[in-house]
Design an enzyme around this catalytic site. Sequence first.
Site, PDB file in Angstrom:
ATOM      1  N   HIS A  72      50.839  41.908  49.094  1.00  0.00           N
ATOM      2  CA  HIS A  72      49.930  40.747  49.103  1.00  0.00           C
ATOM      3  C   HIS A  72      50.714  39.499  48.735  1.00  0.00           C
ATOM      4  CE1 HIS A  72      45.598  42.278  49.371  1.00  0.00           C
ATOM      5  NE2 HIS A  72      46.393  43.238  49.802  1.00  0.00           N
ATOM      6  N   TYR A 197      38.863  36.188  43.586  1.00  0.00           N
ATOM      7  CA  TYR A 197      38.293  36.127  42.228  1.00  0.00           C
ATOM      8  C   TYR A 197      37.306  34.962  42.227  1.00  0.00           C
ATOM      9  CZ  TYR A 197      42.391  38.884  40.648  1.00  0.00           C
ATOM     10  OH  TYR A 197      43.354  39.849  40.461  1.00  0.00           O
ATOM     11  N   PRO A 288      40.861  42.809  32.293  1.00  0.00           N
ATOM     12  CA  PRO A 288      41.501  43.138  33.578  1.00  0.00           C
ATOM     13  C   PRO A 288      41.693  41.952  34.527  1.00  0.00           C
ATOM     14  CG  PRO A 288      39.236  43.966  33.522  1.00  0.00           C
ATOM     15  CD  PRO A 288      39.538  43.446  32.157  1.00  0.00           C
ATOM     16  N   LYS A 292      46.979  42.875  34.580  1.00  0.00           N
ATOM     17  CA  LYS A 292      48.229  42.988  33.822  1.00  0.00           C
ATOM     18  C   LYS A 292      48.412  44.303  33.058  1.00  0.00           C
ATOM     19  CE  LYS A 292      50.205  39.296  34.931  1.00  0.00           C
ATOM     20  NZ  LYS A 292      50.391  39.803  36.276  1.00  0.00           N
ATOM     21  N   TYR A 380      50.853  35.624  37.673  1.00  0.00           N
ATOM     22  CA  TYR A 380      50.192  36.696  38.432  1.00  0.00           C
ATOM     23  C   TYR A 380      51.213  37.693  38.993  1.00  0.00           C
ATOM     24  CZ  TYR A 380      46.610  38.905  41.337  1.00  0.00           C
ATOM     25  OH  TYR A 380      45.736  39.809  41.894  1.00  0.00           O
TER      26      TYR A 380
END
Length: 385
Positions: A72, A197, A288, A292, A380
């Site tokens: 991704h 998100y 979550p 991580k 990220y």
Amino acid sequence: MRTQVAIIGAGPAGLLLGHLLRAEGIDCVIVERQAAAYVEARIRAGVLERTTTDLLHRLGIDARLNAEGLPHHGFALADGERQIRIDIAALTGSSVTVYGQTEVTRDLIAAAPERGLPIVWEASGVAIHDADSAAPFLTWGDGERLDCDFIAGCDGFHGPSRAAIPAGIGKTFEHAYPFGWLGILADVPPCDDELVYANHDHGFALASMRSPTRSRYYIQVPGDARLEDWPDDRLWDELAIRLGPAGQGIVRGPALDKSIAPLRSFVGEPMRHGRLFLAGDCAHVVPPTGAKGLNLAASDVAYLSEALAGHYARADESGLHDYSRRALARVWKAERFSWQLTKLMHRFPGDGAFERRMQLAELDYIAGSTAAQTAIAENYVGLPL
Ligand code: FAD
Ligand code: DHB
């Protein structure tokens, strides 16, 4: 029975550590409370940082990861109406891989016998003895005993390892969130090519995936929510609302799995007591949102395996002395990122119109700022080891 390193727990931390130690020729035994089938079926993480996939490549336990892992290069933050794409590849030169924790544990368990990594399954009542002596050992079951040089506590948030550090020696830091995540897994194509998100007026939602035909979705629910209050139709309706434009692409299907996970931030310091070393969720937990947890477990055991290899190969104790400090430096940064993203993307009980406008202003700032997007992207994809 005797070994060099006794590992408690066959989650991602324990299994990865076992393989990393075997690759250095160090003997170890994993002692796990559950059966293998239970560990393999536990549906949790989905996003792997490069640091984590690099470890699997290094170990050569990567055939299925290479074939089935989904690279991704970006993800989206959404505010219910628009989506802000964070182009992690362009901003950091790196990417993440969508590959389920179930698959990681399955691969590591399957490779254990051929690499001489024994795993004792269904070990009840594992207890740690003499952790601060030169001769620590574990006991479990009906008089089983494992003597060792070191114990690695990889037994998750509820395991016995953290409790083996005497009160007064360590410090704990905790933050509980007044909500949880309700997750659903279904054999339907994902609603979007990338993860989304979303922070909607109704609360947080996440669209994720496991493969082009298997979707994983989450929504924020109150801390006292019960699964029976969320029949599939209600959950799909809510996802369609909260995910905004991406929600229009949802394909509904029966739940293969549905569960509620609480959200928590937790750090226990130090991550060592005598010859007991803690790694993964037993030492620290993140909400979550930043994806991580598993990745921190992987970086902990990368440091710990390096330290133990230094001890056995060169009698170099510096890695063991420095383990807790080194691991915690990375842990706290991941704690900060996960906490910050959780605050940005969830609705908190008691928050009013002002706090909502602050969230929307921050999302608007991120949408217009390459610097803000870069800061999110580099956290990220994972900070360097
Ligand atoms: P665990 O996975 O908890 O493993 C510990 C093991 O120890 C277990 O097998 C347990 O049975 C065993 N054990 C416990 N007690 C004993 C005992 N007394 N004796 C012997 N064995 C014992 N992380 C990410 O990086 N990316 C994500 O996308 C992500 N998404 C998540 C989504 C959800 C809904 C949840 C709940 C978590 C998510 N995480 C994610 C976090 C991730 O799943 C955990 O951080 C990870 O499992 C930690 O691995 P671990 O090996 O430290 O602990
Ligand atoms: C998944 C879980 C996460 O916590 C996250 O941030 C992204 C994806 C998942 O289970 O797919």
